[in-house]
Write a protein that holds these residues in place. Structure first.
Motif, mmCIF file in Angstrom:
data_model
loop_
_atom_site.group_PDB
_atom_site.id
_atom_site.type_symbol
_atom_site.label_atom_id
_atom_site.label_comp_id
_atom_site.label_asym_id
_atom_site.label_seq_id
_atom_site.Cartn_x
_atom_site.Cartn_y
_atom_site.Cartn_z
ATOM 1 N N ASP A 173 41.284 46.323 37.902
ATOM 2 C CA ASP A 173 42.401 47.152 37.444
ATOM 3 C C ASP A 173 42.503 47.117 35.920
ATOM 4 O O ASP A 173 42.894 46.112 35.333
ATOM 5 C CB ASP A 173 43.703 46.633 38.068
ATOM 6 C CG ASP A 173 44.891 47.565 37.842
ATOM 7 O OD1 ASP A 173 44.862 48.346 36.864
ATOM 8 O OD2 ASP A 173 45.853 47.502 38.617
ATOM 9 N N VAL A 174 42.128 48.220 35.283
ATOM 10 C CA VAL A 174 42.200 48.333 33.830
ATOM 11 C C VAL A 174 43.638 48.168 33.336
ATOM 12 O O VAL A 174 43.904 47.462 32.354
ATOM 13 C CB VAL A 174 41.638 49.693 33.371
ATOM 14 C CG1 VAL A 174 42.013 49.989 31.918
ATOM 15 C CG2 VAL A 174 40.117 49.722 33.531
ATOM 16 N N THR A 175 44.573 48.799 34.017
ATOM 17 C CA THR A 175 45.976 48.742 33.602
ATOM 18 C C THR A 175 46.491 47.311 33.565
ATOM 19 O O THR A 175 47.175 46.897 32.619
ATOM 20 C CB THR A 175 46.848 49.583 34.546
ATOM 21 O OG1 THR A 175 46.288 50.893 34.674
ATOM 22 C CG2 THR A 175 48.264 49.695 34.023
ATOM 23 N N ALA A 176 46.150 46.531 34.594
ATOM 24 C CA ALA A 176 46.592 45.133 34.655
ATOM 25 C C ALA A 176 45.979 44.315 33.530
ATOM 26 O O ALA A 176 46.646 43.446 32.942
ATOM 27 C CB ALA A 176 46.234 44.538 36.011
ATOM 28 N N ALA A 177 44.713 44.573 33.217
ATOM 29 C CA ALA A 177 44.040 43.837 32.136
ATOM 30 C C ALA A 177 44.706 44.129 30.792
ATOM 31 O O ALA A 177 44.935 43.219 29.983
ATOM 32 C CB ALA A 177 42.569 44.200 32.097
ATOM 33 N N ILE A 178 44.999 45.389 30.548
ATOM 34 C CA ILE A 178 45.653 45.777 29.287
ATOM 35 C C ILE A 178 47.034 45.125 29.186
ATOM 36 O O ILE A 178 47.415 44.603 28.128
ATOM 37 C CB ILE A 178 45.745 47.312 29.182
ATOM 38 C CG1 ILE A 178 44.342 47.907 29.036
ATOM 39 C CG2 ILE A 178 46.632 47.728 28.012
ATOM 40 C CD1 ILE A 178 44.290 49.413 29.183
#
Length: 319
Positions: free
Chosen positions: A128-133
């Motif tokens: 999950d890109v959003t979670a990483a950001i």
């Protein structure tokens, strides 16, 4: 600031056949093909687009975070990343799966037969890109830039959407994954991206699939970068075409990973707000360093050496 590198992590096993494939394969017997090659030389390299890009970013002093999926056999790769202080926060281990593997047999004429097992890479959509950001938002290394490089098909689709939702600019680099998508899907991913990077063959395929010219594609993004091997590269930016020359390498040993080195230069240049002529030239320089070394992650160069080489080749300071 930091970059999020979405893409593959893979092991590359390179086998050297001292003969010629054409002498072992009988054209009139292709329908019952059953051949074996004695390969006295074998080496295993650390590869995959995300791993290669991140390695080059660290050489430049960047802060890459790899987002990838690996199998339970990835221990040596984790050791390699730790040795170079490359973060593994967002690398997911998939139980009962192998890390992606490319097994390449090369004959004396440099013809190649390759078998590729995607393994854990096919589960990249679980990341999950959003979670990483969000996880890095209030740290000393917030994620301000990304790249969606060749990976599992579903992962590439999802990650372009997540970067756009998070309002973080990113490079869309379809690479060898380009044939996995139809024209509509490619147009949607281009529309979400801030930058697109392809080689000249991929650029032609992109045009055929989308029905657009390179100039039309470039109008959809801030910059379109097209690499052309020994002929350099071209960057389309705001109606201009910026020609980027090649840098003469000390030796032409192995082109594996040269495109990934170039992409690392793009990320570094964008992060540091360099002009596009300089960004392209840095990518070209890194590609020439890489091609003089076997494998995608064995070349070593210091930042002061890169700066000196840049000035020597192009006649001005990089930054």
């Amino acid at each position: 600031m930091a970059s999020l590198i979405c893409g593959s992590i893979a092991f590359d096993t390179i086998l050297s056949f001292e003969g010629r494939f054409q002498e072992q394969i009988l054209p009139d017997q292709i329908h019952i093909l059953n051949v074996a090659f004695l390969v006295p030389s074998m080496r295993r390299e650390f590869g995959g687009c995300a791993g290669n890009i991140a390695y080059n970013q660290r050489l430049l002093g960047g802060n890459p975070f790899i987002m990838a999926t690996v199998g339970t056999d990835a221990g040596p790769y984790f050791d390699k990343l730790a040795k170079h202080n490359i973060a593994t926060d967002f690398i997911r281990e998939i139980p009962e799966a192998f890390t992606a593997q490319a097994i390449i047999t090369t004959d004396r004429d440099n013809n190649q037969i390759t078998a590729f097992h995607p393994g854990a890479m096919m589960q990249s959509h679980l990341n999950d890109v959003t979670a990483a950001i969000a996880a890095k938002a209030n740290t000393s290394t917030p994620i301000t830039l990304g790249i969606v490089a060749p990976d599992g098909r579903d992962g590439m689709l999802v990650h372009t959407q997540q970067f756009a939702q998070a309002k973080v600019p990113f490079i869309f680099d379809p690479g060898q994954g380009l044939p996995l998508f139809d024209g509509k899907e490619l147009l949607e991913m281009i529309d979400l991206a801030s930058y697109v990077a392809v080689n000249d063959y991929e650029g032609e395929m992109l045009c055929q699939k989308t029905g657009l010219s390179l100039h039309q594609i470039s109008d959809m993004v801030e910059a379109l970068i097209v690499t052309k091997g020994a002929e350099g590269s071209v960057i389309y930016n705001k109606g201009q075409m910026i020609d980027i020359p090649v840098v003469k390498a000390t030796q032409l040993l192995d082109p594996t990973g040269c495109g990934d080195s170039f992409r690392a230069g793009l990320l570094f240049g964008i992060e540091n707000q360099l002009d596009w002529a300089t960004i392209g030239r840095l990518g070209s320089l890194l590609g020439s360093v890489k091609i003089a070394s076997q494998g995608g992650q064995n070349h070593v160069i210091q930042m002061d050496t890169i700066r000196a080489a840049f000035k020597e080749n192009f006649g001005y300071e990089m930054m």
